[in-house]
Write an enzyme that holds these catalytic residues in place. Sequence first.
Site, mmCIF file in Angstrom:
data_model
loop_
_atom_site.group_PDB
_atom_site.id
_atom_site.type_symbol
_atom_site.label_atom_id
_atom_site.label_comp_id
_atom_site.label_asym_id
_atom_site.label_seq_id
_atom_site.Cartn_x
_atom_site.Cartn_y
_atom_site.Cartn_z
ATOM 1 C CE LYS A 183 10.475 10.412 20.000
ATOM 2 N NZ LYS A 183 10.364 11.845 19.640
ATOM 3 N NE ARG A 212 3.136 -3.243 -5.862
ATOM 4 C CZ ARG A 212 4.321 -3.871 -5.775
ATOM 5 N NH1 ARG A 212 5.080 -3.987 -6.821
ATOM 6 N NH2 ARG A 212 4.732 -4.397 -4.622
ATOM 7 C CB THR A 213 0.064 1.778 -2.143
ATOM 8 O OG1 THR A 213 -0.370 0.478 -2.535
ATOM 9 C CG2 THR A 213 -1.140 2.637 -1.818
HETATM 10 N N1 CP Z 1 -0.690 -3.445 -4.345
HETATM 11 C C1 CP Z 1 -0.093 -2.901 -3.281
HETATM 12 O O1 CP Z 1 -0.753 -2.441 -2.327
HETATM 13 O O2 CP Z 1 1.272 -2.911 -3.334
HETATM 14 P P1 CP Z 1 2.233 -2.313 -2.230
HETATM 15 O O3 CP Z 1 2.017 -3.122 -0.961
HETATM 16 O O4 CP Z 1 3.604 -2.434 -2.772
HETATM 17 O O5 CP Z 1 1.815 -0.884 -1.990
#
Ligand code: CP
Length: 308
Positions: A80, A51-52
Amino acid sequence: MENRSLVTIADYSKEKILYMIEMAKKFENSPNRKLLEGKVIATLFFEPSTRTRLSFETAANRLGAKIIGFADPKATSSTKGEILKDTIIMVSNYADVIVMRHYLEGAARYASEISPVPVVNAGDGANQHPSQTMLDLYSIYKTQGTLENLNIYLVGDLKYGRTVHSLLMAMRFFNPTFHFIAPEELKMPEEYKLYCKEHGIKYTEHVDFNEEIIAEADILYMTRVQKERFTDLMEYERVKNIYILRDKMLENTRPNLRILHPLPRVNEIAYDVDDNPKAYYFQQAQNGLYAREAILCDVLGMTLEDIG
Ligand code: CP
Protein backbone atom coordinates in the site's frame (compact mmCIF):
# COMPACT_ATOMS: atom_id res chain seq x y z
CA MET A 1 21.75 2.56 24.57
CA GLU A 2 24.23 0.06 23.07
CA ASN A 3 23.19 -1.07 19.60
CA ARG A 4 23.58 -4.85 19.58
CA SER A 5 22.47 -5.26 15.95
CA LEU A 6 24.33 -7.56 13.57
CA VAL A 7 24.51 -5.68 10.27
CA THR A 8 27.85 -6.74 8.81
CA ILE A 9 30.41 -9.32 9.82
CA ALA A 10 32.97 -6.49 9.77
CA ASP A 11 31.47 -5.45 13.13
CA TYR A 12 32.94 -8.60 14.71
CA SER A 13 36.49 -8.77 16.08
CA LYS A 14 38.52 -11.99 15.93
CA GLU A 15 37.70 -12.59 19.60
CA LYS A 16 34.02 -12.10 18.94
CA ILE A 17 34.04 -14.57 16.05
CA LEU A 18 35.73 -17.22 18.19
CA TYR A 19 33.35 -16.45 21.06
CA MET A 20 30.32 -16.91 18.78
CA ILE A 21 31.74 -20.24 17.59
CA GLU A 22 31.98 -21.34 21.23
CA MET A 23 28.37 -20.31 21.72
CA ALA A 24 27.23 -22.20 18.60
CA LYS A 25 29.03 -25.30 19.93
CA LYS A 26 27.01 -25.09 23.13
CA PHE A 27 23.78 -24.97 21.15
CA GLU A 28 24.83 -27.90 18.99
CA ASN A 29 25.39 -29.94 22.16
CA SER A 30 22.00 -28.90 23.51
CA PRO A 31 19.72 -26.96 21.13
CA ASN A 32 16.58 -26.84 23.30
CA ARG A 33 17.03 -24.25 26.01
CA LYS A 34 14.24 -21.93 27.12
CA LEU A 35 16.55 -18.94 27.37
CA LEU A 36 14.32 -16.54 25.45
CA GLU A 37 10.96 -17.29 27.03
CA GLY A 38 8.79 -14.16 26.94
CA LYS A 39 10.69 -12.69 23.97
CA VAL A 40 9.21 -12.03 20.53
CA ILE A 41 11.34 -12.37 17.37
CA ALA A 42 10.11 -10.69 14.16
CA THR A 43 11.23 -12.19 10.85
CA LEU A 44 10.66 -9.71 8.02
CA PHE A 45 11.56 -11.26 4.67
CA PHE A 46 11.20 -8.87 1.75
CA GLU A 47 13.00 -11.46 -0.43
CA PRO A 48 12.48 -15.24 -0.69
CA SER A 49 14.29 -17.57 1.70
CA THR A 50 14.12 -21.16 2.86
CA ARG A 51 17.11 -21.76 5.16
CA THR A 52 17.69 -18.38 6.72
CA ARG A 53 14.10 -17.72 7.73
CA LEU A 54 13.29 -21.26 8.80
CA SER A 55 16.51 -21.70 10.76
CA PHE A 56 16.04 -18.37 12.56
CA GLU A 57 12.46 -19.36 13.35
CA THR A 58 13.54 -22.83 14.50
CA ALA A 59 16.25 -21.20 16.64
CA ALA A 60 13.65 -18.91 18.22
CA ASN A 61 11.30 -21.86 18.83
CA ARG A 62 14.04 -23.96 20.40
CA LEU A 63 14.93 -21.05 22.67
CA GLY A 64 11.33 -20.62 23.80
CA ALA A 65 10.64 -17.30 22.03
CA LYS A 66 7.53 -16.46 20.00
CA ILE A 67 7.72 -15.48 16.32
CA ILE A 68 5.87 -12.89 14.26
CA GLY A 69 6.61 -11.78 10.72
CA PHE A 70 6.16 -12.46 7.05
CA ALA A 71 7.74 -14.48 4.29
CA ASP A 72 5.96 -12.64 1.51
CA PRO A 73 5.94 -8.82 1.53
CA LYS A 74 2.98 -8.84 -0.88
CA ALA A 75 0.83 -9.70 2.14
CA THR A 76 1.98 -6.59 4.04
CA SER A 77 1.21 -2.88 3.95
CA SER A 78 4.37 -2.23 1.93
CA THR A 79 2.13 -2.99 -1.08
CA LYS A 80 0.00 0.00 0.00
CA GLY A 81 3.10 2.18 -0.05
CA GLU A 82 4.30 1.93 3.55
CA ILE A 83 7.96 2.89 3.71
CA LEU A 84 10.63 0.76 5.41
CA LYS A 85 11.10 3.32 8.19
CA ASP A 86 7.47 3.07 9.26
CA THR A 87 7.45 -0.72 9.06
CA ILE A 88 10.55 -0.98 11.26
CA ILE A 89 9.24 1.48 13.85
CA MET A 90 5.92 -0.37 13.99
CA VAL A 91 7.47 -3.83 14.28
CA SER A 92 9.87 -2.64 16.99
CA ASN A 93 6.75 -1.85 19.05
CA TYR A 94 5.87 -5.54 18.94
CA ALA A 95 9.15 -7.46 18.92
CA ASP A 96 12.43 -7.68 20.88
CA VAL A 97 14.55 -8.48 17.80
CA ILE A 98 14.01 -7.86 14.09
CA VAL A 99 15.54 -10.34 11.63
CA MET A 100 15.27 -8.78 8.19
CA ARG A 101 16.11 -9.76 4.63
CA HIS A 102 15.78 -6.95 2.10
CA TYR A 103 16.60 -6.51 -1.56
CA LEU A 104 18.26 -3.09 -1.03
CA GLU A 105 21.92 -2.90 -0.07
CA GLY A 106 22.20 -0.90 3.13
CA ALA A 107 18.60 -1.60 4.23
CA ALA A 108 19.76 -3.47 7.34
CA ARG A 109 22.13 -0.66 8.35
CA TYR A 110 19.32 1.86 7.92
CA ALA A 111 16.89 -0.30 9.93
CA SER A 112 19.44 -0.72 12.73
CA GLU A 113 19.87 3.05 12.96
CA ILE A 114 16.17 3.75 13.42
CA SER A 115 15.14 0.68 15.40
CA PRO A 116 15.15 0.74 19.20
CA VAL A 117 15.50 -3.08 19.18
CA PRO A 118 18.42 -5.03 17.63
CA VAL A 119 18.28 -5.78 13.91
CA VAL A 120 19.89 -8.88 12.41
CA ASN A 121 20.75 -8.60 8.74
CA ALA A 122 19.48 -11.76 7.02
CA GLY A 123 20.86 -10.54 3.68
CA ASP A 124 20.71 -7.08 2.06
CA GLY A 125 20.85 -7.21 -1.72
CA ALA A 126 24.27 -8.25 -3.00
CA ASN A 127 25.93 -6.70 0.05
CA GLN A 128 26.24 -8.81 3.22
CA HIS A 129 24.82 -11.92 4.90
CA PRO A 130 26.54 -12.05 8.30
CA SER A 131 24.52 -14.85 9.92
CA GLN A 132 25.39 -17.04 6.92
CA THR A 133 29.01 -16.15 7.54
CA MET A 134 28.82 -17.23 11.17
CA LEU A 135 27.47 -20.62 10.11
CA ASP A 136 30.12 -20.82 7.38
CA LEU A 137 32.86 -20.07 9.90
CA TYR A 138 31.42 -22.60 12.31
CA SER A 139 31.33 -25.19 9.51
CA ILE A 140 34.92 -24.44 8.49
CA TYR A 141 36.07 -24.62 12.10
CA LYS A 142 34.27 -27.93 12.68
CA THR A 143 35.61 -29.58 9.55
CA GLN A 144 39.17 -28.21 9.57
CA GLY A 145 39.73 -27.92 13.33
CA THR A 146 40.94 -24.34 12.81
CA LEU A 147 40.21 -21.17 10.87
CA GLU A 148 43.91 -20.41 10.40
CA ASN A 149 46.03 -20.67 7.22
CA LEU A 150 43.44 -22.29 4.96
CA ASN A 151 43.22 -22.37 1.17
CA ILE A 152 39.70 -21.20 0.40
CA TYR A 153 38.37 -21.37 -3.16
CA LEU A 154 35.31 -19.21 -3.91
CA VAL A 155 33.59 -20.33 -7.08
CA GLY A 156 30.83 -18.87 -9.25
CA ASP A 157 29.00 -15.61 -8.79
CA LEU A 158 31.50 -13.53 -6.86
CA LYS A 159 29.97 -10.29 -8.08
CA TYR A 160 26.49 -10.60 -6.64
CA GLY A 161 27.07 -13.34 -4.04
CA ARG A 162 26.73 -11.62 -0.68
CA THR A 163 27.85 -14.74 1.21
CA VAL A 164 31.30 -14.65 -0.36
CA HIS A 165 31.66 -10.95 0.39
CA SER A 166 30.88 -11.51 4.06
CA LEU A 167 33.11 -14.61 4.30
CA LEU A 168 36.07 -12.84 2.76
CA MET A 169 35.82 -10.03 5.32
CA ALA A 170 35.46 -12.40 8.27
CA MET A 171 38.56 -14.39 7.29
CA ARG A 172 40.83 -11.33 7.51
CA PHE A 173 41.99 -12.40 10.97
CA PHE A 174 43.00 -15.93 10.00
CA ASN A 175 45.66 -15.63 7.28
CA PRO A 176 43.70 -17.34 4.49
CA THR A 177 44.80 -17.78 0.88
CA PHE A 178 41.82 -17.14 -1.36
CA HIS A 179 41.31 -18.30 -4.92
CA PHE A 180 38.55 -16.45 -6.74
CA ILE A 181 37.13 -18.54 -9.61
CA ALA A 182 34.63 -16.62 -11.72
CA PRO A 183 33.89 -15.68 -15.31
CA GLU A 184 34.78 -12.14 -16.34
CA GLU A 185 31.17 -10.98 -15.87
CA LEU A 186 30.99 -12.24 -12.28
CA LYS A 187 34.45 -11.41 -10.94
CA MET A 188 35.01 -10.39 -7.34
CA PRO A 189 34.24 -6.64 -7.23
CA GLU A 190 37.17 -4.23 -6.99
CA GLU A 191 36.08 -2.98 -3.56
CA TYR A 192 36.58 -6.49 -2.09
CA LYS A 193 39.92 -6.93 -3.80
CA LEU A 194 40.95 -3.60 -2.36
CA TYR A 195 39.75 -4.87 1.03
CA CYS A 196 42.05 -7.87 0.62
CA LYS A 197 45.00 -5.62 -0.20
CA GLU A 198 44.31 -3.34 2.77
CA HIS A 199 44.10 -6.32 5.14
CA GLY A 200 47.01 -8.32 3.72
CA ILE A 201 44.75 -11.12 2.44
CA LYS A 202 46.38 -13.19 -0.32
CA TYR A 203 44.29 -14.00 -3.37
CA THR A 204 44.61 -15.31 -6.92
CA GLU A 205 41.99 -14.98 -9.64
CA HIS A 206 41.08 -17.73 -12.11
CA VAL A 207 38.64 -18.10 -14.95
CA ASP A 208 39.10 -21.86 -15.42
CA PHE A 209 37.52 -24.34 -13.02
CA ASN A 210 39.05 -27.80 -13.20
CA GLU A 211 40.74 -30.62 -11.20
CA GLU A 212 44.19 -29.03 -11.28
CA ILE A 213 43.02 -25.66 -10.02
CA ILE A 214 41.24 -27.12 -6.96
CA ALA A 215 43.88 -29.73 -6.03
CA GLU A 216 45.21 -27.71 -3.06
CA ALA A 217 41.85 -26.56 -1.70
CA ASP A 218 40.85 -27.00 1.95
CA ILE A 219 37.47 -25.38 1.39
CA LEU A 220 35.68 -25.25 -1.95
CA TYR A 221 32.87 -22.73 -1.58
CA MET A 222 30.48 -23.07 -4.51
CA THR A 223 27.86 -20.39 -5.22
CA ARG A 224 24.76 -20.05 -7.34
CA VAL A 225 24.62 -17.49 -10.17
CA GLN A 226 22.17 -14.96 -8.69
CA LYS A 227 19.60 -14.64 -11.46
CA GLU A 228 17.52 -12.14 -9.47
CA ARG A 229 20.35 -9.57 -9.46
CA PHE A 230 20.87 -9.44 -13.26
CA THR A 231 19.42 -6.51 -15.17
CA ASP A 232 20.23 -8.24 -18.47
CA LEU A 233 18.77 -11.79 -18.52
CA MET A 234 20.72 -12.63 -21.69
CA GLU A 235 23.88 -12.17 -19.66
CA TYR A 236 22.48 -14.55 -17.03
CA GLU A 237 21.78 -17.15 -19.74
CA ARG A 238 25.39 -16.88 -20.93
CA VAL A 239 26.93 -17.57 -17.52
CA LYS A 240 24.34 -19.60 -15.59
CA ASN A 241 25.93 -23.03 -16.15
CA ILE A 242 29.50 -21.94 -16.53
CA TYR A 243 30.88 -24.05 -13.65
CA ILE A 244 29.55 -27.41 -12.56
CA LEU A 245 31.34 -29.40 -9.87
CA ARG A 246 31.19 -33.14 -10.62
CA ASP A 247 32.21 -36.03 -8.40
CA LYS A 248 35.06 -37.14 -10.66
CA MET A 249 36.72 -33.72 -10.23
CA LEU A 250 37.26 -34.57 -6.55
CA GLU A 251 39.45 -37.67 -7.03
CA ASN A 252 42.79 -35.99 -6.40
CA THR A 253 41.69 -33.36 -3.90
CA ARG A 254 43.01 -33.08 -0.34
CA PRO A 255 41.53 -35.52 2.20
CA ASN A 256 40.46 -32.63 4.44
CA LEU A 257 38.67 -30.81 1.59
CA ARG A 258 35.07 -29.91 2.34
CA ILE A 259 32.61 -28.55 -0.20
CA LEU A 260 30.42 -25.75 1.09
CA HIS A 261 27.55 -23.95 -0.58
CA PRO A 262 25.18 -21.46 1.06
CA LEU A 263 22.36 -23.06 -0.94
CA PRO A 264 20.03 -23.13 -2.77
CA ARG A 265 22.02 -24.82 -5.51
CA VAL A 266 20.76 -24.74 -9.06
CA ASN A 267 23.17 -26.55 -11.40
CA GLU A 268 26.59 -25.75 -9.97
CA ILE A 269 26.96 -28.96 -7.95
CA ALA A 270 26.01 -32.17 -9.77
CA TYR A 271 23.89 -34.57 -7.70
CA ASP A 272 26.64 -37.20 -7.85
CA VAL A 273 28.69 -35.05 -5.46
CA ASP A 274 26.07 -35.38 -2.71
CA ASP A 275 27.27 -38.84 -1.61
CA ASN A 276 30.93 -37.88 -1.56
CA PRO A 277 32.12 -37.57 2.09
CA LYS A 278 33.69 -34.24 1.13
CA ALA A 279 30.24 -32.75 0.43
CA TYR A 280 29.28 -30.75 3.49
CA TYR A 281 26.58 -28.31 2.32
CA PHE A 282 23.61 -29.97 4.00
CA GLN A 283 25.44 -30.23 7.36
CA GLN A 284 26.51 -26.61 6.80
CA ALA A 285 22.85 -25.57 6.58
CA GLN A 286 22.13 -27.54 9.75
CA ASN A 287 24.93 -25.64 11.51
CA GLY A 288 22.89 -22.54 10.71
CA LEU A 289 20.47 -23.45 13.47
CA TYR A 290 23.19 -23.41 16.13
CA ALA A 291 24.89 -20.28 14.79
CA ARG A 292 21.53 -18.47 14.73
CA GLU A 293 20.61 -19.55 18.24
CA ALA A 294 23.92 -17.97 19.29
CA ILE A 295 23.18 -14.78 17.34
CA LEU A 296 19.69 -14.34 18.81
CA CYS A 297 21.04 -14.78 22.33
CA ASP A 298 23.94 -12.43 21.69
CA VAL A 299 21.87 -9.56 20.27
CA LEU A 300 19.62 -9.89 23.31
CA GLY A 301 22.62 -9.46 25.59
CA MET A 302 23.06 -13.04 26.78
CA THR A 303 26.59 -14.26 27.38
CA LEU A 304 28.32 -17.66 27.25
CA GLU A 305 28.03 -17.67 31.03
CA ASP A 306 24.26 -17.12 30.87
CA ILE A 307 23.95 -20.03 28.47
CA GLY A 308 25.90 -22.29 30.80
N1 CP B 1 21.75 -19.47 2.28
C1 CP B 1 20.60 -18.79 2.23
O1 CP B 1 20.56 -17.56 2.48
O2 CP B 1 19.52 -19.54 1.88
P1 CP B 1 18.03 -19.00 1.78
O3 CP B 1 18.01 -17.97 0.66
O4 CP B 1 17.19 -20.19 1.50
O5 CP B 1 17.70 -18.33 3.08
